[in-house]
Structure formats: structure tokens, C-alpha cells
Motif scaffolding. Structure first.
Motif, PDB file in Angstrom:
ATOM      1  N   ALA A   1       1.711   8.676  -6.484  1.00 15.87           N
ATOM      2  CA  ALA A   1       2.035  10.269  -6.255  1.00 15.87           C
ATOM      3  C   ALA A   1       3.203  10.774  -6.989  1.00 15.87           C
ATOM      4  CB  ALA A   1       2.665  10.234  -4.722  1.00 15.87           C
ATOM      5  N   VAL A   2       4.342  10.174  -7.190  1.00 15.98           N
ATOM      6  CA  VAL A   2       5.222  10.665  -8.163  1.00 15.98           C
ATOM      7  C   VAL A   2       4.865  10.479  -9.616  1.00 15.98           C
ATOM      8  CG1 VAL A   2       7.506   9.835  -9.128  1.00 15.98           C
ATOM      9  CG2 VAL A   2       7.210   9.711  -6.644  1.00 15.98           C
ATOM     10  N   HIS A   3       4.019   9.656  -9.810  1.00 18.53           N
ATOM     11  CA  HIS A   3       3.115   9.827 -11.239  1.00 18.53           C
ATOM     12  C   HIS A   3       2.501  11.021 -11.482  1.00 18.53           C
ATOM     13  CE1 HIS A   3       0.633   8.432 -14.486  1.00 18.53           C
ATOM     14  NE2 HIS A   3       1.745   8.294 -15.397  1.00 18.53           N
ATOM     15  N   ALA A   4       1.845  11.257 -10.320  1.00 15.20           N
ATOM     16  CA  ALA A   4       0.676  12.261 -10.632  1.00 15.20           C
ATOM     17  C   ALA A   4       1.552  13.722 -10.649  1.00 15.20           C
ATOM     18  CB  ALA A   4      -0.087  12.418  -9.456  1.00 15.20           C
ATOM     19  N   LEU A   5       2.539  13.837  -9.794  1.00 14.62           N
ATOM     20  CA  LEU A   5       3.375  15.078  -9.890  1.00 14.62           C
ATOM     21  C   LEU A   5       4.263  15.107 -10.847  1.00 14.62           C
ATOM     22  CD1 LEU A   5       4.433  15.066  -6.161  1.00 14.62           C
ATOM     23  CD2 LEU A   5       2.905  16.670  -7.272  1.00 14.62           C
ATOM     24  N   THR A   6       4.893  14.050 -11.615  1.00 20.44           N
ATOM     25  CA  THR A   6       5.896  14.223 -12.684  1.00 20.44           C
ATOM     26  C   THR A   6       5.655  13.438 -13.963  1.00 20.44           C
ATOM     27  OG1 THR A   6       7.006  12.064 -12.015  1.00 20.44           O
ATOM     28  CG2 THR A   6       7.748  13.969 -10.654  1.00 20.44           C
TER      29      THR A   6
ATOM     30  N   ARG B   1       5.645   6.717 -23.844  1.00 21.61           N
ATOM     31  CA  ARG B   1       5.223   7.066 -22.554  1.00 21.61           C
ATOM     32  C   ARG B   1       4.305   5.879 -21.892  1.00 21.61           C
ATOM     33  NH1 ARG B   1      -0.509  10.063 -22.634  1.00 21.61           N
ATOM     34  NH2 ARG B   1      -0.776  10.442 -20.376  1.00 21.61           N
ATOM     35  N   VAL B   2       5.080   5.697 -20.585  1.00 21.56           N
ATOM     36  CA  VAL B   2       4.572   4.565 -19.585  1.00 21.56           C
ATOM     37  C   VAL B   2       3.648   5.213 -18.532  1.00 21.56           C
ATOM     38  CG1 VAL B   2       5.071   3.020 -18.019  1.00 21.56           C
ATOM     39  CG2 VAL B   2       6.617   3.313 -20.066  1.00 21.56           C
ATOM     40  N   VAL B   3       2.326   4.827 -18.466  1.00 20.38           N
ATOM     41  CA  VAL B   3       1.526   5.572 -17.322  1.00 20.38           C
ATOM     42  C   VAL B   3       0.995   4.352 -16.350  1.00 20.38           C
ATOM     43  CG1 VAL B   3       0.371   6.983 -19.223  1.00 20.38           C
ATOM     44  CG2 VAL B   3      -0.672   4.851 -18.646  1.00 20.38           C
ATOM     45  N   TRP B   4       0.495   5.151 -15.236  1.00 22.19           N
ATOM     46  CA  TRP B   4       0.309   4.138 -14.122  1.00 22.19           C
ATOM     47  C   TRP B   4      -1.234   4.265 -13.741  1.00 22.19           C
ATOM     48  CZ3 TRP B   4       2.340   0.801 -11.048  1.00 22.19           C
ATOM     49  CH2 TRP B   4       1.880   0.742  -9.813  1.00 22.19           C
TER      50      TRP B   4
ATOM     51  N   VAL C   1       0.940  -1.291   0.085  1.00 25.38           N
ATOM     52  CA  VAL C   1       0.001   0.038   0.131  1.00 25.38           C
ATOM     53  C   VAL C   1       0.729   1.162  -0.090  1.00 25.38           C
ATOM     54  CG1 VAL C   1      -1.660   1.299   1.239  1.00 25.38           C
ATOM     55  CG2 VAL C   1      -2.014  -1.058   1.288  1.00 25.38           C
ATOM     56  N   GLY C   2       2.071   1.252   0.895  1.00 27.09           N
ATOM     57  CA  GLY C   2       2.899   2.362   0.798  1.00 27.09           C
ATOM     58  C   GLY C   2       3.727   2.623  -0.370  1.00 27.09           C
ATOM     59  N   TRP C   3       4.281   1.520  -0.643  1.00 29.15           N
ATOM     60  CA  TRP C   3       5.045   1.509  -2.001  1.00 29.15           C
ATOM     61  C   TRP C   3       4.076   1.998  -3.175  1.00 29.15           C
ATOM     62  CZ3 TRP C   3       9.365   2.308  -3.852  1.00 29.15           C
ATOM     63  CH2 TRP C   3       9.785   1.739  -5.223  1.00 29.15           C
ATOM     64  N   PHE C   4       3.187   1.337  -3.641  1.00 25.09           N
ATOM     65  CA  PHE C   4       2.467   1.851  -4.679  1.00 25.09           C
ATOM     66  C   PHE C   4       1.512   3.102  -4.603  1.00 25.09           C
ATOM     67  CE2 PHE C   4       2.483  -2.779  -5.393  1.00 25.09           C
ATOM     68  CZ  PHE C   4       3.300  -2.999  -6.260  1.00 25.09           C
ATOM     69  N   THR C   5       1.338   3.509  -3.450  1.00 25.32           N
ATOM     70  CA  THR C   5       0.997   5.024  -3.107  1.00 25.32           C
ATOM     71  C   THR C   5       1.910   6.003  -3.497  1.00 25.32           C
ATOM     72  OG1 THR C   5      -0.670   4.156  -1.432  1.00 25.32           O
ATOM     73  CG2 THR C   5      -0.099   6.500  -1.455  1.00 25.32           C
TER      74      THR C   5
END
Length: 282
Positions: free
Chosen positions: A141-146, A189-192, A133-137
């Protein structure tokens, strides 16, 4: 579905001696519905049990790969794929209804070359329930920001077959995740998609937290990946397989050690109490 029928997606499932886990995996895939259709290719990675027979009974197309290692198996499955989109998953993973359709929908964006999502563990120890949960969160978050994906799990990632750079078949653990991500980024492009998880077996964690961190992740994953990438030939080989029988044995051993630890702690407390009582009487 016959081999001549066109499909949009190919789900590749590498399998080595997975007859115990494979039925649940294939049953969950059979419930998926995807516009354009899909096929399931099980890559029998030189199994010695009934893996191939189980896969055939469940309607999967079976191909055999003799070279050991998950990268060799996934590469063979990708080469055999008829779909324009290849989906990577594992033989001990269960997929919720709608999982495949949601993956496929992300490829409506022509700029997307790969889509990755998280996994959760089935019946894990407490620390393996918290860690993903922590790792994938954090990844989300990094994907959303960057817009950058830090990591992909090989049990929940899909990519376009056209232009796919291929797996490095010298690699074993990590080659189908960290190295795959590195190669896909070069293509596009790789998306999450953090809202599309799968459920995978926690059997590799049954030997405990310390063993998982030091041996499984530290030695067999990180060191294996680093050395095999640097060396011209494979230096470290495939990690020992953990199958249903080994996982059950590990759980029994952990229970015995818990009993031993409880006895030792209790004995220590009683001895300490007795010494304090003797000291007061003096």
C-alpha cells in the motif's frame, strides 16, 4: 548449462548446514524458465554437513565462504555471479513456477535497479500466518501511494549487478535486508511486486511468539543491526543457527509446555470449583 554459457540471471543461495532443506529449494529453482537463462550459485558458508554435495547433485555451482554471516555469503555469491541480474533467496525457501520469469520481466524497465516481493511461511503457528499478510500488504500500500519500498526480505529480492553497492559484511541479521535496501535506494529505483511471493520455512518461529519478538527480532535482528552499523568493527555476532533438528526440538518443547499449561489451568479450575462448593456448604 556449462560455466561458459551466458546467462541473464544468477540466483544466489547462501547455505550453512542446510542439507535437509536445500533439495526442495533447488528442485523448485530447477523448474523455473527464464528467457536468457539463469544459473544457481550456492554459497557454502563453512558448512559441516553435506550441503555442498547436495547442491552439486542438484546442478548448482558451489562456492565456499569461510567468513561467518549471511552478508559475507551473499557478497561472495554476488562477486561470483555471471548474470547481469542477481537474485537473492534462501536455502529453506520454495519458489512457485513462474517466480523467476516474473522477477526478470520487471527489469525490462531500465530505470529499475531492484525488485522485491513478499514471502509466506510454510506450516507456521497461527500468528506467523497472520503477520506476513498484514506486513506485506502495508508495504504494498505504501509503495502504491508513494513509490517507496519500506522493506525487502532477503529471500525474495533481485538487483542489477552493475553498480551494485555491495553488502556491508560487518553486518549479520538485517544487513541483507534493511541495509541492502538503504544502499540500493542510493543507486536507483526499487520496486515492489506483491503478487510474486515465495514460501519459506517457519523454523525460526518454532520457539513461540514471545521468543520470536524479543530474542529473534528484537535482539538478534534490530539490536544487532543497529550496533554493528554504528561500531567500526562487528560488535554482535551471527545468531545461533536454527536447523531441522533444533526446530523439531523446539516444537516438542512447546507441546510439552502446552500440556503443562493445560494441566495447571485444569487444576486451577477444579480447585476454584471445590472452594466455591465448600463456601456454599458453610
Amino acid at each position: 548449462m556449462t560455466p561458459a554459457d551466458p546467462v541473464r540471471l544468477t540466483v544466489v543461495v547462501p547455505a550453512f548446514d542446510e542439507e535437509a532443506y536445500l533439495p526442495a529449494t533447488l528442485a523448485s529453482l530447477a523448474r523455473q524458465q527464464v528467457p536468457g537463462g539463469f544459473e544457481v550459485v550456492v554459497v557454502d558458508n563453512a558448512s559441516t554437513d553435506g550441503t555442498a554435495e547436495v547442491a552439486t547433485r542438484h546442478g548448482a555451482r558451489v562456492v565456499r565462504e569461510e567468513a561467518p554471516g549471511v552478508c559475507a555469503a551473499r557478497q561472495r555469491g554476488t562477486e561470483e555471479a555471471r548474470g547481469a541480474i542477481v537474485v537473492s533467496t534462501d536455502a529453506d525457501t520454495v519458489h512457485p513456477d513462474g517466480w523467476l520469469a516474473r522477477l526478470a520481466a520487471r527489469f525490462d524497465d531500465e530505470d529499475v535497479v531492484a525488485v522485491a516481493g513478499p514471502c509466506r511461511y510454510l506450516d507456521p503457528p497461527w500468528w506467523a500466518r497472520v503477520f506476513p499478510v498484514g506486513w506485506f500488504t502495508l508495504i504494498g500500500a505504501v509503495h502504491a501511494l508513494t513509490g517507496r519500498v519500506l522493506y525487502v526480505t532477503a529471500t525474495n529480492v533481485a538487483f542489477r549487478r552493475d553498480g551494485f553497492p555491495g553488502y556491508d559484511t560487518r553486518l549479520t541479521q538485517g544487513g541483507d535486508e534493511v541495509d541492502l535496501l538503504r544502499r540500493l535506494r542510493r543507486v536507483g529505483r526499487v520496486v515492489w511486486d506483491g503478487g510474486n511471493p515465495v514460501l519459506t520455512s517457519s523454523r525460526r518461529m518454532d520457539q513461540g511468539l514471545l521468543h520470536t519478538l524479543v530474542v529473534s527480532y528484537g535482539y538478534h535482528y534490530a539490536l544487532n543491526l543497529a550496533l554493528n552499523r554504528l561500531a567500526p568493527d562487528r560488535v554482535m555476532h551471527v545468531a545461533p543457527a536454527v536447523r531441522a533438528q533444533q526446530a523439531a526440538g523446539s516444537r516438542r518443547l512447546r507441546r510439552r509446555w502446552r500440556v503443562v499449561a493445560a494441566v495447571l489451568v485444569t487444576a486451577g479450575l477444579l480447585l476454584s470449583r471445590r472452594r466455591r462448593g465448600a463456601g456454599r456448604r458453610r
